[in-house]
Design a protein around this motif. Structure first.
Motif, mmCIF file in Angstrom:
data_model
loop_
_atom_site.group_PDB
_atom_site.id
_atom_site.type_symbol
_atom_site.label_atom_id
_atom_site.label_comp_id
_atom_site.label_asym_id
_atom_site.label_seq_id
_atom_site.Cartn_x
_atom_site.Cartn_y
_atom_site.Cartn_z
ATOM 1 N N SER A 1 -14.115 5.600 0.109
ATOM 2 C CA SER A 1 -14.377 6.121 -1.225
ATOM 3 C C SER A 1 -13.295 5.706 -2.210
ATOM 4 C CB SER A 1 -14.487 7.652 -1.174
ATOM 5 O OG SER A 1 -14.682 8.195 -2.464
ATOM 6 N N LEU A 2 -12.033 5.781 -1.786
ATOM 7 C CA LEU A 2 -10.944 5.381 -2.679
ATOM 8 C C LEU A 2 -10.955 3.870 -2.907
ATOM 9 C CD1 LEU A 2 -8.538 6.205 -4.373
ATOM 10 C CD2 LEU A 2 -7.090 5.939 -2.347
ATOM 11 N N ALA A 3 -11.257 3.100 -1.868
ATOM 12 C CA ALA A 3 -11.351 1.642 -2.032
ATOM 13 C C ALA A 3 -12.409 1.288 -3.068
ATOM 14 C CB ALA A 3 -11.661 0.975 -0.698
ATOM 15 N N PHE A 4 -13.536 1.987 -3.022
ATOM 16 C CA PHE A 4 -14.593 1.742 -4.000
ATOM 17 C C PHE A 4 -14.128 2.139 -5.391
ATOM 18 C CE2 PHE A 4 -18.247 3.056 -6.516
ATOM 19 C CZ PHE A 4 -19.073 1.949 -6.395
ATOM 20 N N GLU A 5 -13.482 3.291 -5.498
ATOM 21 C CA GLU A 5 -13.022 3.787 -6.797
ATOM 22 C C GLU A 5 -12.045 2.816 -7.456
ATOM 23 O OE1 GLU A 5 -9.980 7.253 -8.371
ATOM 24 O OE2 GLU A 5 -11.187 7.683 -6.587
ATOM 25 N N LEU A 6 -11.125 2.261 -6.671
ATOM 26 C CA LEU A 6 -10.098 1.372 -7.204
ATOM 27 C C LEU A 6 -10.546 -0.090 -7.250
ATOM 28 C CD1 LEU A 6 -6.945 2.847 -5.418
ATOM 29 C CD2 LEU A 6 -7.772 3.326 -7.728
ATOM 30 N N GLN B 1 -13.158 10.543 12.884
ATOM 31 C CA GLN B 1 -13.166 9.135 12.486
ATOM 32 C C GLN B 1 -14.092 8.903 11.299
ATOM 33 O OE1 GLN B 1 -13.120 5.988 15.429
ATOM 34 N NE2 GLN B 1 -12.867 7.462 17.093
ATOM 35 N N ASN B 2 -15.274 9.497 11.342
ATOM 36 C CA ASN B 2 -16.233 9.336 10.250
ATOM 37 C C ASN B 2 -15.692 9.911 8.942
ATOM 38 O OD1 ASN B 2 -18.820 7.973 10.656
ATOM 39 N ND2 ASN B 2 -19.132 9.413 12.339
ATOM 40 N N ALA B 3 -15.131 11.103 9.011
ATOM 41 C CA ALA B 3 -14.619 11.744 7.802
ATOM 42 C C ALA B 3 -13.483 10.931 7.190
ATOM 43 C CB ALA B 3 -14.147 13.160 8.128
ATOM 44 N N ALA B 4 -12.570 10.464 8.026
ATOM 45 C CA ALA B 4 -11.432 9.686 7.530
ATOM 46 C C ALA B 4 -11.886 8.351 6.955
ATOM 47 C CB ALA B 4 -10.432 9.463 8.659
ATOM 48 N N PHE B 5 -12.862 7.725 7.612
ATOM 49 C CA PHE B 5 -13.363 6.450 7.098
ATOM 50 C C PHE B 5 -14.018 6.642 5.735
ATOM 51 C CE2 PHE B 5 -16.676 3.275 6.481
ATOM 52 C CZ PHE B 5 -15.927 2.111 6.584
ATOM 53 N N HIS B 6 -14.842 7.650 5.595
ATOM 54 C CA HIS B 6 -15.511 7.899 4.320
ATOM 55 C C HIS B 6 -14.501 8.151 3.199
ATOM 56 C CE1 HIS B 6 -19.286 8.159 6.543
ATOM 57 N NE2 HIS B 6 -19.921 8.242 5.388
ATOM 58 N N ALA B 7 -13.445 8.902 3.486
ATOM 59 C CA ALA B 7 -12.434 9.191 2.471
ATOM 60 C C ALA B 7 -11.733 7.914 2.019
ATOM 61 C CB ALA B 7 -11.413 10.196 3.013
ATOM 62 N N GLN B 8 -11.386 7.075 2.982
ATOM 63 C CA GLN B 8 -10.670 5.844 2.651
ATOM 64 C C GLN B 8 -11.587 4.837 1.954
ATOM 65 O OE1 GLN B 8 -7.426 4.898 5.804
ATOM 66 N NE2 GLN B 8 -8.929 6.151 6.889
ATOM 67 N N SER C 1 -2.818 8.083 -0.155
ATOM 68 C CA SER C 1 -3.695 7.758 -1.274
ATOM 69 C C SER C 1 -2.943 7.736 -2.598
ATOM 70 C CB SER C 1 -4.866 8.741 -1.343
ATOM 71 O OG SER C 1 -4.426 10.055 -1.625
ATOM 72 N N MET C 2 -1.927 8.584 -2.748
ATOM 73 C CA MET C 2 -1.124 8.569 -3.970
ATOM 74 C C MET C 2 -0.366 7.253 -4.102
ATOM 75 S SD MET C 2 -1.885 11.255 -5.566
ATOM 76 C CE MET C 2 -0.640 11.123 -6.847
ATOM 77 N N GLN C 3 0.138 6.740 -2.998
ATOM 78 C CA GLN C 3 0.841 5.456 -3.032
ATOM 79 C C GLN C 3 -0.108 4.320 -3.372
ATOM 80 O OE1 GLN C 3 4.059 4.871 0.085
ATOM 81 N NE2 GLN C 3 2.863 6.491 1.061
ATOM 82 N N VAL C 4 -1.311 4.384 -2.812
ATOM 83 C CA VAL C 4 -2.306 3.345 -3.096
ATOM 84 C C VAL C 4 -2.620 3.314 -4.583
ATOM 85 C CG1 VAL C 4 -4.661 2.572 -2.665
ATOM 86 C CG2 VAL C 4 -3.308 3.511 -0.789
ATOM 87 N N LYS C 5 -2.777 4.478 -5.182
ATOM 88 C CA LYS C 5 -3.107 4.561 -6.602
ATOM 89 C C LYS C 5 -1.947 4.110 -7.484
ATOM 90 C CE LYS C 5 -6.289 8.480 -5.996
ATOM 91 N NZ LYS C 5 -6.490 9.926 -6.266
ATOM 92 N N ASN D 1 -22.230 3.839 -2.645
ATOM 93 C CA ASN D 1 -21.002 3.279 -3.229
ATOM 94 C C ASN D 1 -20.128 2.681 -2.128
ATOM 95 O OD1 ASN D 1 -21.813 4.174 -5.786
ATOM 96 N ND2 ASN D 1 -20.915 6.191 -5.427
ATOM 97 N N ILE D 2 -20.437 1.453 -1.759
ATOM 98 C CA ILE D 2 -19.759 0.786 -0.645
ATOM 99 C C ILE D 2 -18.691 -0.152 -1.193
ATOM 100 C CG2 ILE D 2 -20.063 -0.739 1.329
ATOM 101 C CD1 ILE D 2 -23.010 0.134 1.385
ATOM 102 N N PRO D 3 -17.454 -0.041 -0.693
ATOM 103 C CA PRO D 3 -16.423 -0.989 -1.132
ATOM 104 C C PRO D 3 -16.616 -2.348 -0.475
ATOM 105 C CG PRO D 3 -15.560 0.391 0.613
ATOM 106 C CD PRO D 3 -16.957 0.905 0.315
ATOM 107 N N GLN D 4 -15.843 -3.315 -0.911
ATOM 108 C CA GLN D 4 -15.809 -4.607 -0.228
ATOM 109 C C GLN D 4 -15.054 -4.414 1.089
ATOM 110 O OE1 GLN D 4 -17.497 -7.066 -2.035
ATOM 111 N NE2 GLN D 4 -17.819 -5.386 -3.471
ATOM 112 N N ILE D 5 -15.686 -4.722 2.197
ATOM 113 C CA ILE D 5 -15.119 -4.470 3.521
ATOM 114 C C ILE D 5 -14.788 -5.796 4.203
ATOM 115 C CG2 ILE D 5 -15.591 -3.542 5.832
ATOM 116 C CD1 ILE D 5 -17.439 -1.477 4.469
ATOM 117 N N ILE D 6 -13.550 -5.934 4.645
ATOM 118 C CA ILE D 6 -13.133 -7.131 5.383
ATOM 119 C C ILE D 6 -12.936 -6.741 6.843
ATOM 120 C CG2 ILE D 6 -11.384 -8.921 5.640
ATOM 121 C CD1 ILE D 6 -10.769 -8.606 2.666
ATOM 122 N N TRP D 7 -13.814 -7.234 7.702
ATOM 123 C CA TRP D 7 -13.711 -6.961 9.150
ATOM 124 C C TRP D 7 -12.658 -7.902 9.709
ATOM 125 C CZ3 TRP D 7 -18.351 -5.010 12.279
ATOM 126 C CH2 TRP D 7 -17.992 -4.773 13.613
#
Length: 215
Positions: free
Chosen positions: A89-94, A80-87, A52-56, A118-124
Motif C-alpha cells: 500500500s505504501l509503495a503504491f502511495e509513493l 505475512q498477508n497483513a504485512a505484505f498488504h501494508a508495505q 515507513s516513516m523513513q521511507v517517506k 491499487n497494485i504497486p510496481q512489483i520486482i520479483w
C-alpha cells in the motif's frame, strides 16, 4: 555507463539498491527498506511504523522491500498477508517499486494481484522459476530481476530472460559475492546485447516505474 545493481546485500556500493532492512544508510547511499517475511512476528506493525516513516522522509530509499511470502521460514500466513498488504500500500502511495521475496507463495501473490485494485510496481527479485508462471504474471505490474542463476546453463532464469519482455528486466547480485558487471555480462551473452545496452535498459526501465529516478 552505470551498471545498476537493483537488489544487493553488499553495502557501500554506488549505483546499487542496498537491502537496508530497517535503517537508511548513514552514507546516504541508495537502499530499500521493508520487513522480510523471515523477520515478521506479532509486533510487525510497530516495526513497520518506524520503517515507513523513513521511507517517506528519505529520497535515498528507492524501493520497499524486500518483503513478501515464504512458506518455509515465514510466520503464519495471516501475518505475512497483513504485512505484505501494508508495505504494498505504501509503495503504491509513493509510486515506488516493491522488491518481492516469494518462496512457495506464488498463489498468495496471484490472489493479491487478482483482488487488489491499487497494485504497486512489483520486482520479483532473484527470478529462477519456470517461464509458465512468469507468463501468468505479465497481466500485472510484475517485473523480474535476474541474478547469479543466469550463469547456470539451462536454468529457469536463462529460459525466462530469453522470453521476457525487455521492459520488465532488471539485474541484481542479491546475497552473492559477484560483481554486478558479471551478471550484465552473462545476460549479454544470452540476449545478444552489449552490457552497455543492458545497463541503459535497466535505468530506463526503472525510471518508467518509479517516482524516484536514477541515472
Amino acid at each position: 555507463m552505470n551498471f545498476w545493481d537493483f537488489h544487493t546485500h553488499q553495502n557501500g556500493k554506488a549505483n546499487a539498491i542496498f537491502n537496508g532492512e530497517g535503517e537508511v544508510s548513514p552514507a546516504g547511499l541508495f537502499c530499500s527498506l521493508g520487513i522480510h517475511p523471515w523477520d515478521l512476528d506479532e509486533n510487525w506493525e510497530e516495526k513497520w511504523q518506524k520503517i515507513s516513516m523513513q521511507v517517506k522522509d528519505s529520497i535515498s530509499v528507492l524501493a520497499i522491500g524486500e518483503c513478501g511470502f515464504d512458506r518455509i521460514k515465514g510466520p503464519e500466513l495471516e501475518i505475512q498477508n497483513a504485512a505484505f498488504h501494508a508495505q504494498a500500500s505504501l509503495a503504491f502511495e509513493l509510486d515506488i517499486p516493491l522488491i518481492l521475496h516469494c518462496v512457495k507463495g506464488h498463489d498468495l501473490l496471484l490472489e493479491y494481484l487478482k483482488k487488489e485494485k491499487n497494485i504497486p510496481q512489483i520486482i520479483w527479485h532473484g527470478w529462477n522459476l519456470k517461464p509458465d508462471l512468469a507468463l501468468r504474471l505479465l497481466d500485472f505490474p510484475v517485473f523480474f530481476s535476474f541474478g547469479h542463476h543466469l550463469k547456470k546453463e539451462e536454468s529457469n532464469a536463462q529460459a525466462w530472460l530469453k522470453a521476457c519482455p525487455p521492459y520488465r528486466i532488471f539485474f541484481e547480485t542479491d546475497d552473492s559475492n559477484m560483481e554486478i558487471s558479471e551478471i550484465y555480462q552473462a545476460a549479454s551473452l544470452i540476449l545478444g546485447l552489449s552490457p552497455a545496452e543492458l545497463a541503459q535498459l535497466g535505468i530506463s526501465n526503472w525510471n518508467q516505474i518509479s517516482s524516484r529516478k536514477i541515472q
